[in-house]
Design an enzyme around this catalytic site. Structure first.
Site, PDB file in Angstrom:
ATOM      1  N   MET A 149     116.940 134.332  38.262  1.00 28.75           N
ATOM      2  CA  MET A 149     117.453 133.701  36.724  1.00 28.75           C
ATOM      3  C   MET A 149     116.010 134.909  35.330  1.00 28.75           C
ATOM      4  SD  MET A 149     118.101 129.181  37.435  1.00 28.75           S
ATOM      5  CE  MET A 149     117.651 129.132  35.470  1.00 28.75           C
ATOM      6  N   GLU A 150     117.158 135.063  34.227  1.00 25.42           N
ATOM      7  CA  GLU A 150     115.950 136.285  34.028  1.00 25.42           C
ATOM      8  C   GLU A 150     115.202 135.613  33.233  1.00 25.42           C
ATOM      9  OE1 GLU A 150     116.954 137.113  30.835  1.00 25.42           O
ATOM     10  OE2 GLU A 150     116.919 139.726  29.993  1.00 25.42           O
ATOM     11  N   GLN A 183     121.568 141.913  41.149  1.00 28.14           N
ATOM     12  CA  GLN A 183     122.041 141.744  40.342  1.00 28.14           C
ATOM     13  C   GLN A 183     122.419 143.062  39.669  1.00 28.14           C
ATOM     14  OE1 GLN A 183     122.501 138.158  37.595  1.00 28.14           O
ATOM     15  NE2 GLN A 183     123.728 137.217  39.242  1.00 28.14           N
ATOM     16  N   CYS A 242     127.154 135.530  32.133  1.00 28.42           N
ATOM     17  CA  CYS A 242     126.025 135.443  30.956  1.00 28.42           C
ATOM     18  C   CYS A 242     127.126 135.069  29.534  1.00 28.42           C
ATOM     19  CB  CYS A 242     125.004 136.708  31.415  1.00 28.42           C
ATOM     20  SG  CYS A 242     123.822 136.562  30.212  1.00 28.42           S
ATOM     21  N   LYS A 271     129.601 136.576  40.458  1.00 24.52           N
ATOM     22  CA  LYS A 271     128.786 135.353  39.522  1.00 24.52           C
ATOM     23  C   LYS A 271     129.632 134.460  38.885  1.00 24.52           C
ATOM     24  CE  LYS A 271     125.971 131.816  38.391  1.00 24.52           C
ATOM     25  NZ  LYS A 271     124.995 131.830  37.931  1.00 24.52           N
ATOM     26  N   GLY A 291     125.730 124.590  39.300  1.00 24.89           N
ATOM     27  CA  GLY A 291     125.671 124.473  37.978  1.00 24.89           C
ATOM     28  C   GLY A 291     124.983 122.136  38.212  1.00 24.89           C
ATOM     29  N   GLU A 292     124.450 122.214  37.211  1.00 24.71           N
ATOM     30  CA  GLU A 292     123.206 120.540  37.433  1.00 24.71           C
ATOM     31  C   GLU A 292     123.243 119.894  38.522  1.00 24.71           C
ATOM     32  OE1 GLU A 292     122.771 119.124  34.323  1.00 24.71           O
ATOM     33  OE2 GLU A 292     123.194 120.592  33.453  1.00 24.71           O
ATOM     34  N   ARG A 339     118.298 125.978  37.467  1.00 28.28           N
ATOM     35  CA  ARG A 339     117.399 125.160  36.803  1.00 28.28           C
ATOM     36  C   ARG A 339     116.954 124.043  38.600  1.00 28.28           C
ATOM     37  NH1 ARG A 339     120.102 123.308  31.307  1.00 28.28           N
ATOM     38  NH2 ARG A 339     121.820 123.146  33.330  1.00 28.28           N
TER      39      ARG A 339
HETATM   40  C1  FMN Z   1     116.588 131.313  31.682  1.00 32.73           C
HETATM   41  C2  FMN Z   1     117.824 130.976  32.492  1.00 32.73           C
HETATM   42  C3  FMN Z   1     118.371 132.613  33.158  1.00 32.73           C
HETATM   43  C4  FMN Z   1     119.862 132.343  33.992  1.00 32.73           C
HETATM   44  N1  FMN Z   1     119.441 134.266  34.207  1.00 32.73           N
HETATM   45  C5  FMN Z   1     120.172 134.378  35.198  1.00 32.73           C
HETATM   46  C6  FMN Z   1     121.039 135.408  35.494  1.00 32.73           C
HETATM   47  O1  FMN Z   1     119.971 136.572  35.649  1.00 32.73           O
HETATM   48  N2  FMN Z   1     121.724 135.729  36.514  1.00 32.73           N
HETATM   49  C7  FMN Z   1     122.632 135.047  36.812  1.00 32.73           C
HETATM   50  O2  FMN Z   1     123.475 135.060  37.555  1.00 32.73           O
HETATM   51  N3  FMN Z   1     122.518 133.420  36.135  1.00 32.73           N
HETATM   52  C8  FMN Z   1     121.714 133.840  35.696  1.00 32.73           C
HETATM   53  N4  FMN Z   1     120.508 131.917  34.944  1.00 32.73           N
HETATM   54  C9  FMN Z   1     122.308 130.994  34.674  1.00 32.73           C
HETATM   55  C10 FMN Z   1     121.766 130.291  36.377  1.00 32.73           C
HETATM   56  O3  FMN Z   1     122.134 131.471  37.205  1.00 32.73           O
HETATM   57  C11 FMN Z   1     123.235 129.250  36.939  1.00 32.73           C
HETATM   58  O4  FMN Z   1     124.405 129.784  36.979  1.00 32.73           O
HETATM   59  C12 FMN Z   1     122.983 128.079  34.916  1.00 32.73           C
HETATM   60  O5  FMN Z   1     121.373 127.446  35.081  1.00 32.73           O
HETATM   61  C13 FMN Z   1     123.815 127.101  36.034  1.00 32.73           C
HETATM   62  O6  FMN Z   1     123.010 126.131  37.289  1.00 32.73           O
HETATM   63  P1  FMN Z   1     121.858 125.506  37.432  1.00 32.73           P
HETATM   64  O7  FMN Z   1     122.436 124.082  35.991  1.00 32.73           O
HETATM   65  O8  FMN Z   1     121.292 124.979  38.061  1.00 32.73           O
HETATM   66  O9  FMN Z   1     120.515 125.562  35.670  1.00 32.73           O
HETATM   67  C14 FMN Z   1     119.970 131.599  33.953  1.00 32.73           C
HETATM   68  C15 FMN Z   1     119.944 131.057  33.591  1.00 32.73           C
HETATM   69  C16 FMN Z   1     119.383 130.121  33.126  1.00 32.73           C
HETATM   70  C17 FMN Z   1     119.463 128.839  31.556  1.00 32.73           C
END
Ligand code: FMN
Length: 312
Positions: A1-2, A61, A91, A132, A193-194, A217
């Site tokens: 996650m970036e 990635q 993204c 993804k 997601g979530e 997250r």
């Molecule tokens: C701050 C932030 C940075 C993220 N960066 C990436 C990324 O670089 N590559 C990616 O595939 N998903 C990225 N995501 C998305 C997450 O991988 C994930 O798909 C998304 O947060 C939903 O899952 P969650 O609800 O469990 O967080 C990012 C999400 C957040 C909030």
């Protein structure tokens, strides 16, 4: 996650356990072959055969829309030791979408397929190429077509963030919308997601029909979540790691990574605490102590004071 799950965080989380795989933050590809130093900066694990210290593979990635450039960069990542290449079509960021990267590509499933195929053809057939995606851009009517095309293009796995680009990060995630593609899916489909706790993991699996889970997250909110989800699969209910232990991890993480970036000392720690707040009521006290600090000594002192108070 970036910006949040970098190499030190991957090392920490994979060290706690429960993870089969990590993926790097996205590496933006325009129309050129990136220098090796860019790959090493975002994926220092390439120096240890693409694995974290605890032996979990880290896929590189890539994000972009130029399929030739993505193919040569994927080839480079694999030559440097990446055990897999993941392609980001999820993204939602405006700046990324404006340059035709990330989720905007879901509006044109054929171009997604062409990218997957170009990358698949460019790298060793034994190295997994994964994708993804989100459910779609505005809605999820094209999901079966997108997934079918990605499968036909040769992707080994697909992770689906169960929201559209339009949904952003708004809860709830629509896990059940993924069920329609489980019979057209690729070898392995991951639901994402979530997923914040063990219960969510079970429900996400049940509603989507996916056996596999990708954490986002939730991994930051509860660093031992993957381990507890795995234990629950064999009916073992592990307790959440105690705050004292997690707080020490946050302090260590601050010391080893966050304190090294002279312009943004403390920022990543504060960002992580914002997620940890979901699981630990002790966080607001620490956060308040750190909020305005940008100096290493002062921040370490704040950690000490917080721990002293919470042990009383
Ligand atoms: C701050 C932030 C940075 C993220 N960066 C990436 C990324 O670089 N590559 C990616 O595939 N998903 C990225 N995501 C998305 C997450 O991988 C994930 O798909 C998304 O947060 C939903 O899952 P969650 O609800 O469990 O967080 C990012 C999400 C957040 C909030």
């Amino acid at each position: 996650m970036e910006g949040v799950i970098d190499a030190p965080m991957r090392r920490l989380l994979s060290g706690i356990g429960g993870y089969d795989r990590c993926v790097t933050e996205f590496i933006r590809v325009t129309n050129v072959l990136l220098p090796e130093r860019v790959f090493l900066r975002l994926c220092p694990e390439l120096e240890t055969e693409g694995h974290t210290l605890s032996g979990v593979p880290v896929y590189t990635q890539l994000l972009g829309s130029d399929r030739h450039a993505l193919a040569i960069n994927a080839k480079r990542a694999v030559a440097m030791g990446a055990p897999g290449v993941d392609l980001n079509f999820g993204c939602p960021a405006k700046t990324v979408n404006n340059s035709m990267g990330g989720s905007i590509l879901l509006r044109d499933p054929d171009s997604v397929a062409l990218i997957v195929k170009s990358v698949r053809d460019a790298v060793d057939p034994h190295v997994p190429v994964t994708a993804k995606i989100r459910l779609g851009y505005d809605d999820h009517h094209a999901l079966p077509e997108i997934v079918g095309l990605i499968r036909d293009a040769g992707a080994d796995e697909i992770a689906i963030h169960a929201r559209t680009k339009f949904d952003g990060y708004k809860p709830p995630a629509k896990w059940s919308a993924v069920k329609q593609v489980m019979n057209v899916g690729v070898e392995a489909t991951y639901i994402n997601g979530e997923i914040w706790n063990v219960l969510d993991a079970g429900e996400a699996r049940q509603h989507s029909g996916c056996a596999h889970i990708m954490l986002g997250r939730g991994a930051l909110a509860a660093p031992d979540l993957a381990r507890r989800i795995l234990a629950a699969e064999s009916d073992e209910m592990l307790a959440l790691l105690p705050w004292e232990k997690v707080c020490e991890m946050v302090r260590q993480q601050f010391l080893t990574s966050d304190s090294q970036s002279p312009r943004h000392v403390g920022n990543r720690t504060k960002q992580w605490l914002a997620y940890l707040k979901r699981s630990y009521p002790e966080v607001p006290d620490l956060f308040t102590r750190l909020r305005t600090l940008h100096d290493v000594t002062a921040i370490l002192h704040a950690f000490d004071e917080h721990l002293k108070c919470s042990q009383r």
